[in-house]
Scaffold this motif. Structure first.
Motif, PDB file in Angstrom:
ATOM      1  N   GLY A  64     -10.995  -2.259   8.087  1.00  0.00           N
ATOM      2  CA  GLY A  64     -12.426  -2.160   7.815  1.00  0.00           C
ATOM      3  C   GLY A  64     -12.824  -0.818   7.240  1.00  0.00           C
ATOM      4  N   TYR A  65     -12.188   0.239   7.703  1.00  0.00           N
ATOM      5  CA  TYR A  65     -12.516   1.583   7.209  1.00  0.00           C
ATOM      6  C   TYR A  65     -12.230   1.696   5.716  1.00  0.00           C
ATOM      7  CZ  TYR A  65     -12.213   6.636   6.529  1.00  0.00           C
ATOM      8  OH  TYR A  65     -12.373   7.923   6.054  1.00  0.00           O
ATOM      9  N   LEU A  66     -11.058   1.210   5.275  1.00  0.00           N
ATOM     10  CA  LEU A  66     -10.706   1.296   3.861  1.00  0.00           C
ATOM     11  C   LEU A  66     -11.542   0.336   3.020  1.00  0.00           C
ATOM     12  CD1 LEU A  66      -6.838   1.789   3.985  1.00  0.00           C
ATOM     13  CD2 LEU A  66      -8.594   3.471   3.494  1.00  0.00           C
ATOM     14  N   ASP A  67     -11.976  -0.777   3.615  1.00  0.00           N
ATOM     15  CA  ASP A  67     -12.905  -1.670   2.906  1.00  0.00           C
ATOM     16  C   ASP A  67     -14.206  -0.932   2.597  1.00  0.00           C
ATOM     17  OD1 ASP A  67     -11.065  -3.701   3.082  1.00  0.00           O
ATOM     18  OD2 ASP A  67     -12.143  -4.840   4.619  1.00  0.00           O
ATOM     19  N   ARG A  68     -14.748  -0.262   3.599  1.00  0.00           N
ATOM     20  CA  ARG A  68     -16.011   0.468   3.402  1.00  0.00           C
ATOM     21  C   ARG A  68     -15.838   1.617   2.419  1.00  0.00           C
ATOM     22  NH1 ARG A  68     -15.910  -0.333   8.964  1.00  0.00           N
ATOM     23  NH2 ARG A  68     -15.313   1.834   9.391  1.00  0.00           N
ATOM     24  N   LEU A  69     -14.704   2.287   2.501  1.00  0.00           N
ATOM     25  CA  LEU A  69     -14.450   3.433   1.633  1.00  0.00           C
ATOM     26  C   LEU A  69     -14.303   3.002   0.173  1.00  0.00           C
ATOM     27  CD1 LEU A  69     -14.204   6.374   2.608  1.00  0.00           C
ATOM     28  CD2 LEU A  69     -11.721   6.142   2.475  1.00  0.00           C
ATOM     29  N   SER A  70     -13.672   1.857  -0.050  1.00  0.00           N
ATOM     30  CA  SER A  70     -13.388   1.407  -1.418  1.00  0.00           C
ATOM     31  C   SER A  70     -14.478   0.528  -2.008  1.00  0.00           C
ATOM     32  CB  SER A  70     -12.070   0.632  -1.440  1.00  0.00           C
ATOM     33  OG  SER A  70     -12.191  -0.592  -0.728  1.00  0.00           O
ATOM     34  N   GLY A  71     -15.200  -0.188  -1.157  1.00  0.00           N
ATOM     35  CA  GLY A  71     -16.189  -1.136  -1.653  1.00  0.00           C
ATOM     36  C   GLY A  71     -15.593  -2.500  -1.965  1.00  0.00           C
ATOM     37  N   PHE A  72     -14.330  -2.705  -1.655  1.00  0.00           N
ATOM     38  CA  PHE A  72     -13.658  -3.989  -1.845  1.00  0.00           C
ATOM     39  C   PHE A  72     -13.191  -4.522  -0.498  1.00  0.00           C
ATOM     40  CE2 PHE A  72     -12.696  -1.562  -5.761  1.00  0.00           C
ATOM     41  CZ  PHE A  72     -13.239  -2.416  -6.713  1.00  0.00           C
ATOM     42  N   LYS A  73     -12.900  -5.824  -0.461  1.00  0.00           N
ATOM     43  CA  LYS A  73     -12.210  -6.396   0.687  1.00  0.00           C
ATOM     44  C   LYS A  73     -10.727  -6.326   0.370  1.00  0.00           C
ATOM     45  CE  LYS A  73     -11.693  -8.542   4.615  1.00  0.00           C
ATOM     46  NZ  LYS A  73     -11.927  -7.824   5.882  1.00  0.00           N
ATOM     47  N   LEU A  74      -9.986  -5.549   1.147  1.00  0.00           N
ATOM     48  CA  LEU A  74      -8.585  -5.264   0.846  1.00  0.00           C
ATOM     49  C   LEU A  74      -7.648  -6.006   1.799  1.00  0.00           C
ATOM     50  CD1 LEU A  74      -8.907  -1.398   0.340  1.00  0.00           C
ATOM     51  CD2 LEU A  74      -9.008  -3.182  -1.412  1.00  0.00           C
ATOM     52  N   PHE A  75      -6.559  -6.509   1.230  1.00  0.00           N
ATOM     53  CA  PHE A  75      -5.543  -7.214   2.001  1.00  0.00           C
ATOM     54  C   PHE A  75      -4.194  -6.563   1.707  1.00  0.00           C
ATOM     55  CE2 PHE A  75      -9.040 -10.055   1.208  1.00  0.00           C
ATOM     56  CZ  PHE A  75      -9.257 -10.677   2.431  1.00  0.00           C
ATOM     57  N   PHE A  76      -3.609  -5.943   2.712  1.00  0.00           N
ATOM     58  CA  PHE A  76      -2.413  -5.127   2.524  1.00  0.00           C
ATOM     59  C   PHE A  76      -1.145  -5.924   2.842  1.00  0.00           C
ATOM     60  CE2 PHE A  76      -5.918  -2.282   3.347  1.00  0.00           C
ATOM     61  CZ  PHE A  76      -5.735  -1.278   2.407  1.00  0.00           C
ATOM     62  N   LYS A  77      -0.310  -6.132   1.819  1.00  0.00           N
ATOM     63  CA  LYS A  77       0.970  -6.817   1.986  1.00  0.00           C
ATOM     64  C   LYS A  77       1.998  -5.783   2.417  1.00  0.00           C
ATOM     65  CE  LYS A  77       3.945 -10.289   1.441  1.00  0.00           C
ATOM     66  NZ  LYS A  77       4.062 -11.314   2.493  1.00  0.00           N
ATOM     67  N   CYS A  78       2.466  -5.902   3.642  1.00  0.00           N
ATOM     68  CA  CYS A  78       3.245  -4.829   4.262  1.00  0.00           C
ATOM     69  C   CYS A  78       4.743  -4.953   3.993  1.00  0.00           C
ATOM     70  CB  CYS A  78       2.964  -4.780   5.760  1.00  0.00           C
ATOM     71  SG  CYS A  78       1.256  -4.357   6.138  1.00  0.00           S
ATOM     72  N   GLU A  79       5.129  -4.694   2.756  1.00  0.00           N
ATOM     73  CA  GLU A  79       6.550  -4.684   2.412  1.00  0.00           C
ATOM     74  C   GLU A  79       7.245  -3.433   2.939  1.00  0.00           C
ATOM     75  OE1 GLU A  79       8.595  -7.196   0.444  1.00  0.00           O
ATOM     76  OE2 GLU A  79       7.010  -8.090   1.677  1.00  0.00           O
ATOM     77  N   ASN A  80       6.489  -2.486   3.461  1.00  0.00           N
ATOM     78  CA  ASN A  80       7.081  -1.360   4.171  1.00  0.00           C
ATOM     79  C   ASN A  80       7.748  -1.825   5.464  1.00  0.00           C
ATOM     80  OD1 ASN A  80       4.309  -1.871   4.993  1.00  0.00           O
ATOM     81  ND2 ASN A  80       4.485  -0.098   6.336  1.00  0.00           N
ATOM     82  N   LEU A  81       7.399  -3.024   5.928  1.00  0.00           N
ATOM     83  CA  LEU A  81       8.009  -3.609   7.122  1.00  0.00           C
ATOM     84  C   LEU A  81       9.130  -4.578   6.774  1.00  0.00           C
ATOM     85  CD1 LEU A  81       4.752  -4.316   9.189  1.00  0.00           C
ATOM     86  CD2 LEU A  81       6.199  -2.278   9.214  1.00  0.00           C
ATOM     87  N   GLN A  82       9.473  -4.655   5.489  1.00  0.00           N
ATOM     88  CA  GLN A  82      10.543  -5.531   5.029  1.00  0.00           C
ATOM     89  C   GLN A  82      11.904  -4.965   5.439  1.00  0.00           C
ATOM     90  OE1 GLN A  82      12.102  -8.387   4.318  1.00  0.00           O
ATOM     91  NE2 GLN A  82      10.375  -8.814   2.907  1.00  0.00           N
ATOM     92  N   LYS A  83      12.927  -5.791   5.452  1.00  0.00           N
ATOM     93  CA  LYS A  83      14.282  -5.302   5.693  1.00  0.00           C
ATOM     94  C   LYS A  83      14.628  -4.249   4.654  1.00  0.00           C
ATOM     95  CE  LYS A  83      16.123  -9.369   8.038  1.00  0.00           C
ATOM     96  NZ  LYS A  83      17.143 -10.446   8.045  1.00  0.00           N
TER      97      LYS A  83
END
Length: 368
Positions: free
Chosen positions: A71-90
């Protein structure tokens, strides 16, 4: 009267025209490949079918990574953001998708070598090392001598062999070519391979399934494998979706290539070495074919913006991401007006957090 019209007191006050060099260059990119009204752009082996086949091939070996929101980054950017977490990938990045797909296809293509070779700053190196291990092959990796310690250690842990080189495209490619000859190996490109691109595209298929009303996918661009796979997978599945690439101003060959209408590689060695080590390489020619046809836009960000975006994700989302993963985050936080100006309809944006392999002893905000 016609000759002097528009001059007042000797000063030209003719209206500013919307016809500019930028608009002509943009028109050139739009119509390139058309002859007599017929599209003659090359037919590519990278298709939705090849991405779907890649997904079946790698299923069970890779994670279906989660989508997180903030929610914080949504408010900061003005967009609804959906983060695909490939940092958690093998292996800590999206790269295992493409490496595993390419290695799985070697036998089908008649390659009988027991050794796979590549050059990589770290993420593809780890991915290929794991893919080779899973398939019973040996991996030999060429890595720049400035690669972070954690990435080198991970490659060795997967059982691969490392040869260091200078941090230039020329040195990477020449060293890898020598090793291919020495060990009778087969080269697996970090990006410039349609099988690798197809594997990377599987992450976009997952995003469209996880967020059904996605308007846009934004991801980093370096060698071009991920953004190419994302473009084809996303636009073939949902033609109206926008795909935007993010890259450092210090390594902006994608932006310069699109402006010029031809490949313009990064300067090697660069004037400024970007902290986003995963995208220091230049676009490959095969990736360029895809990008020309499918990519909607590319936006560049500064080193300070990359470091700041990375820190915000660490602090507010409690996620470890590397600088390359922060590129699209920096775009929505600091270049949001450019996004809105070009694509005013965008509301729901998917952000690919492409990796989380970072040396904790060398965090960028301690230097910038």
């Amino acid at each position: 009267r016609r000759r002097i019209e528009g001059f007042v007191g000797g000063l030209m006050v003719a209206p500013k025209l919307p016809l500019t060099l930028d608009s002509v260059l943009a028109a050139r990119r739009r119509i390139e490949g058309f002859v007599g009204g017929l599209m003659v752009a090359p037919k590519l082996p990278l298709t939705l079918d090849s991405v779907l086949a890649a997904r079946r091939r790698i299923e069970g070996f890779v994670h279906r990574t989660p989508i997180l929101t903030c929610g914080y980054l949504d408010r900061l950017s003005g967009f609804k953001l959906f983060f695909k977490c490939e940092n958690l990938q093998k292996t800590g990045s999206f790269k295992v998708r493409g490496a595993l797909n390419a290695v799985s296809l070697l036998g089908e293509k008649g390659n009988t070598s027991s050794t796979v070779v590549t050059h990589s700053s770290g993420n593809h190196a780890q991915a290929l090392a794991l893919a080779a291990k899973l398939k019973g092959l040996h991996a030999h990796i060429v890595m720049p001598n400035i690669t972070t310690r954690i990435k080198k250690e991970a490659v060795l842990d997967y059982g691969a062999e490392i040869t260091e080189c200078e941090p230039t495209d020329k040195s990477r490619k020449e060293t890898a070519a020598k090793i291919v000859q020495q060990v009778n190996g087969v080269f697996v490109s970090p990006a410039n391979d349609f099988d690798v691109m197809a594997g990377q595209g599987t992450l976009a298929l997952e995003m469209l399934e996880q967020v059904e009303d996605l308007d846009c996918i934004m991801a980093a661009v370096g060698g071009g494998g991920m953004i190419s796979g994302v473009c084809v997978a996303a636009k073939s599945s949902k033609p109206e979706i926008k795909v935007i690439a993010a890259e450092p101003t210090a390594a902006n060959d994608c932006a310069r290539s699109l402006a010029a209408g031809q490949l313009v590689p990064n300067k090697s060695p660069p004037d400024v070495l970007t902290i986003a080590d995963g995208v220091r390489v230049s676009l490959g020619d095969k990736c360029w074919l895809v990008i020309q046809q499918y990519l909607d836009h590319v936006i560049t960000v500064s080193e300070e913006q990359i470091a700041s975006a990375m820190r915000v994700v660490w602090e507010r989302m409690k996620l470890i991401i590397e600088p390359s993963a922060a590129l699209p985050v920096a775009v929505v936080l600091y270049k949001g007006e450019e996004v809105r100006r070009r694509f005013p309809q965008l509301k729901n944006i998917g952000i690919v957090l492409c990796g989380g392999n970072v040396d904790l002893d060398k965090l960028p905000w301690n230097k910038i």
